[in-house]
Design a protein around this motif. Structure first.
Motif, PDB file in Angstrom:
ATOM      1  N   ARG A  71      -9.835  -1.328   7.306  1.00 11.86           N
ATOM      2  CA  ARG A  71      -9.142  -0.358   8.139  1.00 11.86           C
ATOM      3  C   ARG A  71      -9.293  -0.727   9.601  1.00 11.86           C
ATOM      4  O   ARG A  71     -10.249  -1.407   9.987  1.00 11.86           O
ATOM      5  CB  ARG A  71      -9.653   1.057   7.880  1.00 11.86           C
ATOM      6  N   GLN A  72      -8.333  -0.252  10.387  1.00  4.84           N
ATOM      7  CA  GLN A  72      -8.385  -0.489  11.820  1.00  4.84           C
ATOM      8  C   GLN A  72      -7.876   0.739  12.554  1.00  4.84           C
ATOM      9  O   GLN A  72      -6.733   1.158  12.348  1.00  4.84           O
ATOM     10  CB  GLN A  72      -7.570  -1.720  12.217  1.00  4.84           C
TER      11      GLN A  72
ATOM     12  N   ALA B 237      -7.217   5.776  10.543  1.00  6.25           N
ATOM     13  CA  ALA B 237      -6.985   4.348  10.771  1.00  6.25           C
ATOM     14  C   ALA B 237      -5.781   3.904   9.951  1.00  6.25           C
ATOM     15  O   ALA B 237      -5.282   4.650   9.100  1.00  6.25           O
ATOM     16  CB  ALA B 237      -8.208   3.522  10.365  1.00  6.25           C
ATOM     17  N   VAL B 238      -5.342   2.684  10.200  1.00  3.62           N
ATOM     18  CA  VAL B 238      -4.421   2.021   9.287  1.00  3.62           C
ATOM     19  C   VAL B 238      -5.281   1.301   8.246  1.00  3.62           C
ATOM     20  O   VAL B 238      -6.193   0.555   8.603  1.00  3.62           O
ATOM     21  CB  VAL B 238      -3.517   1.011  10.013  1.00  3.62           C
TER      22      VAL B 238
ATOM     23  N   GLU C  80       0.828  -1.198   0.000  1.00  4.63           N
ATOM     24  CA  GLU C  80       0.000   0.000   0.000  1.00  4.63           C
ATOM     25  C   GLU C  80       0.868   1.257   0.000  1.00  4.63           C
ATOM     26  O   GLU C  80       1.971   1.253   0.542  1.00  4.63           O
ATOM     27  CB  GLU C  80      -0.921   0.041   1.239  1.00  4.63           C
ATOM     28  N   SER C  81       0.328   2.317  -0.560  1.00  7.10           N
ATOM     29  CA  SER C  81       0.982   3.619  -0.516  1.00  7.10           C
ATOM     30  C   SER C  81      -0.084   4.702  -0.595  1.00  7.10           C
ATOM     31  O   SER C  81      -1.242   4.417  -0.926  1.00  7.10           O
ATOM     32  CB  SER C  81       1.984   3.769  -1.662  1.00  7.10           C
TER      33      SER C  81
ATOM     34  N   GLY D 197      -0.217  -2.377   5.405  1.00  9.29           N
ATOM     35  CA  GLY D 197      -1.031  -1.267   5.865  1.00  9.29           C
ATOM     36  C   GLY D 197      -0.362   0.076   5.658  1.00  9.29           C
ATOM     37  O   GLY D 197       0.865   0.183   5.600  1.00  9.29           O
ATOM     38  N   THR D 198      -1.194   1.107   5.552  1.00 11.18           N
ATOM     39  CA  THR D 198      -0.710   2.482   5.442  1.00 11.18           C
ATOM     40  C   THR D 198      -1.577   3.363   6.341  1.00 11.18           C
ATOM     41  O   THR D 198      -2.801   3.202   6.399  1.00 11.18           O
ATOM     42  CB  THR D 198      -0.735   2.965   3.979  1.00 11.18           C
ATOM     43  N   GLN D 199      -0.926   4.284   7.039  1.00 11.12           N
ATOM     44  CA  GLN D 199      -1.633   5.111   8.020  1.00 11.12           C
ATOM     45  C   GLN D 199      -2.315   6.291   7.333  1.00 11.12           C
ATOM     46  O   GLN D 199      -1.708   6.998   6.524  1.00 11.12           O
ATOM     47  CB  GLN D 199      -0.655   5.639   9.066  1.00 11.12           C
ATOM     48  N   VAL D 200      -3.571   6.495   7.659  1.00  9.25           N
ATOM     49  CA  VAL D 200      -4.322   7.676   7.236  1.00  9.25           C
ATOM     50  C   VAL D 200      -4.765   8.406   8.495  1.00  9.25           C
ATOM     51  O   VAL D 200      -5.404   7.815   9.367  1.00  9.25           O
ATOM     52  CB  VAL D 200      -5.544   7.283   6.390  1.00  9.25           C
ATOM     53  N   THR D 201      -4.406   9.680   8.576  1.00  8.65           N
ATOM     54  CA  THR D 201      -4.786  10.490   9.724  1.00  8.65           C
ATOM     55  C   THR D 201      -5.518  11.725   9.231  1.00  8.65           C
ATOM     56  O   THR D 201      -4.996  12.462   8.392  1.00  8.65           O
ATOM     57  CB  THR D 201      -3.557  10.914  10.542  1.00  8.65           C
TER      58      THR D 201
END
Length: 121
Positions: A38-39, A92-93, A6-7, A114-118
Motif C-alpha cells: 500500500r501507498q 492508501a492505494v 484489484e477490486s 491498485g485500488t483506493q481504500v479510504t
C-alpha cells in the motif's frame, strides 16, 4: 507475464471492514506467491501481507497483523485481503503483486494498478 486486477476498495468508517480481491490472468498464477502493498499520499510504499503459492504460509506487516487476513483460491486465480478493524491510517492505494516467496522476505515481480481504500474517522 501475469496481469493482476484489484477490486473491492472503497470508503469505510473506522472500525469497519473491507475485502479486497485480486484476480490474475496470464501465466500460471498458482506458481506465484502473492503480496499486497500500500501507498498513502506522501508516504513510501509499504508491505502489507503475502501468501505463498500453496497458501500454507503467510506474512504480515506488524501494522496489519491480527487485523488483516490474506488468503487465496488458486482454482479461481484469486487472492483476497480481508481487512477488519480498519483505522484512518490504513487509508492508501492498495496494490496486488505476484512474485517470489523467499526465506526471509517476499519479492514482487508483477504489479496491479491498485485500488483506493479510504477509512474515515
Amino acid at each position: 507475464q501475469v496481469q493482476l486486477v484489484e477490486s473491492g476498495g472503497g470508503l469505510v468508517q473506522a472500525g469497519g471492514s473491507l475485502r479486497l480481491s485480486c484476480t490474475a490472468s496470464g501465466r500460471t498464477f498458482s506458481h506465484y506467491a502473492v503480496g499486497w502493498f500500500r501507498q498513502a499520499p506522501g508516504e513510501e510504499r509499504e508491505f502489507v501481507a503475502a501468501i505463498s503459492w500453496s497458501g500454507f504460509n503467510t506474512r504480515y506487516a506488524d501494522s496489519t497483523k491480527g487485523r488483516f487476513t490474506i488468503s487465496r483460491d488458486n482454482a479461481k486465480n484469486t487472492v483476497y485481503l480481508q481487512m477488519n478493524s480498519l483505522k484512518p491510517e490504513d487509508t492508501a492505494v492498495y496494490y496486488c503483486t505476484a512474485g517470489a516467496w523467499g526465506t526471509t522476505r517476499y519479492d514482487a515481480d508483477y504489479w496491479g494498478q491498485g485500488t483506493q481504500v479510504t477509512v474515515s474517522s
